[in-house]
Design an enzyme around this catalytic site. Structure first.
Site, PDB file in Angstrom:
ATOM      1  N   ALA A  58       0.673  -1.086  -0.092  1.00 40.69           N
ATOM      2  CA  ALA A  58       0.068  -0.149   0.057  1.00 40.69           C
ATOM      3  C   ALA A  58       0.823   1.300   0.109  1.00 40.69           C
ATOM      4  O   ALA A  58       0.562   2.286  -0.708  1.00 40.69           O
ATOM      5  CB  ALA A  58      -0.882  -0.050   1.141  1.00 40.69           C
ATOM      6  N   ASP A  59       1.759   1.173   0.908  1.00 39.94           N
ATOM      7  CA  ASP A  59       2.915   2.531   0.681  1.00 39.94           C
ATOM      8  C   ASP A  59       3.719   2.552  -0.522  1.00 39.94           C
ATOM      9  O   ASP A  59       3.539   3.443  -1.153  1.00 39.94           O
ATOM     10  CB  ASP A  59       4.112   1.904   1.733  1.00 39.94           C
ATOM     11  CG  ASP A  59       3.487   2.347   3.238  1.00 39.94           C
ATOM     12  OD1 ASP A  59       2.699   3.141   3.279  1.00 39.94           O
ATOM     13  OD2 ASP A  59       4.175   1.876   4.037  1.00 39.94           O
ATOM     14  N   LEU A  60       4.189   1.299  -1.082  1.00 41.85           N
ATOM     15  CA  LEU A  60       4.837   1.449  -2.488  1.00 41.85           C
ATOM     16  C   LEU A  60       3.768   1.902  -3.462  1.00 41.85           C
ATOM     17  O   LEU A  60       4.210   2.557  -4.511  1.00 41.85           O
ATOM     18  CB  LEU A  60       5.511   0.192  -2.750  1.00 41.85           C
ATOM     19  CG  LEU A  60       6.683  -0.085  -1.415  1.00 41.85           C
ATOM     20  CD1 LEU A  60       7.174  -1.611  -1.772  1.00 41.85           C
ATOM     21  CD2 LEU A  60       7.676   0.938  -1.483  1.00 41.85           C
TER      22      LEU A  60
END
Length: 394
Positions: free
Chosen positions: A172-174
Site C-alpha cells: 500500500a505504501d509502495l
C-alpha cells in the site's frame, strides 16, 4: 544515460516527509535527477530514523531509514512556530521549488502553514502533493498493513484454510508512492504546457483499491467468490511452489500448450492424461494434480528442474533468497552502490525500473544541509542560524 541527461534535472522538491510512502516517492524523483530536500522537525524527526540496526553508531541514522532516503538533502525546521512557517515560504521562493510534498495528516495542513492555498500564494505554479491514508477529508491514521486489510489485499493473501495475511512488502505504501510519482509527472507535463500549478491529493486506500480491478469486478458484478488461494491460482493450473531435492521452484502453466510441453518431458510423462489436457480439467483436479507434480519435482534438483522446464518453454523460477536476487546476473550489473563519505559504509540498492543506475548521495543526516541552504541560499548569517537553533526554530 548520464546524470546530466536525467529527466528531472533542474526540478526542486521540498518534502515534509516521514515513514515510507512519501520518502519512497521522493527517492524515485531523486533517481530521476530532481533535487529533493526533506524537511524535519529537529526534536521530532522522521521516526524511521530510529528504526533498525545502528550500523553507523548514530542513533538517528539506523538501517531502516537508509533505503528510501539516498540522493536527498535534509534541513530542520519547526513549523509550529510562526518564524518557521515564514522560513518555509521563503524557501519556496528562494529555491524556486517546483513540487512541495507532504504526508502529514490533513488536520495539520493549515496549522503548519503547508496547505496548498498558502504555498501557492507564494509560487502560483507550484505543484502541491498531499498523500493521506483516506483522502484529505478524512484524518484517520494509516499504516501499510491497515491499508492492506481495508483494501482487501489480506483477504486475497495466504492459504485458503489459513488466516488473512499481509503481503511481504508494504505494497500500500509502495503503490501510493508510485501512483503519486505518476501524478507528479503528469502535473509537471501540464505545467510545461500551460504554466499552471496543481494540487494533487493521493489517497492510499484509493491507490490500493485501484489495483483490485479484477477481483472487484468478478466479485461485485458477477458474484464470484474470490479469496485466498495460497501459492495456487484461481483460473490456471498447475500454478504453485514445489519442493525439489535442494530447494523450491515456482511453476506457472498458463495455457494448454505449455502443459503439453511439460508432459513431453520424460519425468512428467505419466501426467499426460486426458483429464488434464485442457485447463478446465486441470483446475477441477488441481489439488490432486499439484500433489502428483510435487512427487515428481521432489526427485529433481532445482538446477535439473530449471533446465528441463526452461528448455521446454514452461515458465519456472527458483524461489530465490535475497542473496540469490543480488547475485542474479540480470540484477547484479544494475545495482546502485552508495558510500558514506564519513564512515566508508557502502549500501546497495536496486536500480530504478528503467534507465541506467543513477548517481546518488548517501542518506542525509538530520539537518545536514542547514548551513548550505539557510546560509548559502537564504543568506542567513552564522549568528542568526545559532539563534534559530537556540530557540528551536531549526
Amino acid at each position: 544515460m548520464t546524470a546530466a541527461a536525467r529527466a528531472l534535472d533542474g526540478i526542486t522538491v521540498l518534502s515534509l516527509e516521514q515513514a515510507t510512502v512519501l520518502p519512497f516517492l521522493t527517492y524515485r524523483l531523486a533517481c530521476d535527477g530532481a533535487r529533493v530536500i526533506r524537511v524535519e522537525n529537529a526534536e521530532r524527526p522522521d521516526p524511521n530514523r530510529f528504526v533498525g540496526r545502528d550500523v553507523l553508531g548514530e542513533a538517528d541514522m539506523r538501517s531502516y531509514f537508509l533505503p528510501n532516503n539516498c540522493g536527498k538533502e535534509a534541513v530542520t525546521l519547526n513549523l509550529a512556530e510562526i518564524e518557521g512557517r515564514a522560513i518555509l515560504t521563503e524557501l519556496i521562493g528562494a529555491l524556486r521549488v517546483d513540487v512541495f510534498a507532504t504526508n502529514q495528516r490533513p488536520r495539520s495542513y493549515a496549522r503548519l502553514g503547508i496547505d496548498d492555498d498558502t504555498l501557492r500564494a507564494v509560487k502560483p505554479d507550484l505543484i502541491w502533493l498531499g498523500i493521506t491514508g483516506f483522502g484529505p477529508d478524512h484524518d484517520e491514521a494509516a499504516y501499510d498493513p491497515v491499508l492492506q486489510a481495508r483494501a482487501g489485499f489480506m483477504e486475497l493473501t495466504g492459504d485458503s484454510d489459513g488466516p488473512p495475511t499481509a503481503f511481504g512488502l508494504p505494497m500500500a505504501d509502495l503503490g501510493a508512492a508510485e501512483h503519486g510519482y505518476s501524478e507528479v509527472m503528469k502535473a509537471l507535463f501540464r505545467r510545461a504546457v500551460t504554466g499552471a500549478g496543481a494540487r494533487l491529493d493521493v489517497s492510499m486506500l484509493r491507490s490500493a483499491v485501484s489495483w483490485m480491478a479484477s477481483p472487484l469486478l468478478l466479485s461485485a458484478s458477477l458474484g464470484e467468490r474470490i479469496t485466498r488461494k495460497g501459492n495456487t491460482h484461481q483460473f490456471f493450473a498447475p500454478v504453485s511452489v514445489f519442493a525439489t531435492r535442494d530447494g523450491y521452484v515456482y511453476v506457472a502453466v498458463g495455457n494448454d500448450q505449455q502443459w503439453a510441453a511439460l508432459t513431453a518431458i520424460p519425468a512428467f510423462a505419466e501426467l499426460a492424461q486426458p483429464a488434464y489436457v485442457v485447463n478446465a480439467g486441470r483446475i477441477a483436479e488441481a489439488p490432486r494434480l499439484h500433489r502428483e507434480l510435487g512427487e515428481r519435482f521432489a526427485r529433481l534438483t532445482t538446477a535439473d528442474a530449471l533446465t528441463l522446464l526452461q528448455t521446454a518453454g514452461v515458465p519456472i523460477s527458483r524461489v530465490n533468497t535475497l542473496a540469490d536476487v543480488v547475485a542474479d546476473p540480470l540484477v547484479a550489473g544494475t545495482l546502485v552502490r552508495i558510500r558514506d563519505p564519513r564512515t566508508g559504509l557502502e549500501v546497495v540498492l536496486p536500480a530504478p525500473p528503467a534507465g541506467d543506475p543513477p548517481p546518488l548521495g548517501f542518506p542525509p543526516r538530520l539537518g545536514e544541509h542547514n548551513e548550505k541552504i539557510y546560509g548559502g541560499t537564504l543568506g542567513y548569517s552564522a549568528e542568526r542560524l545559532a539563534d534559530f537553533r537556540r530557540r528551536r526554530i531549526i
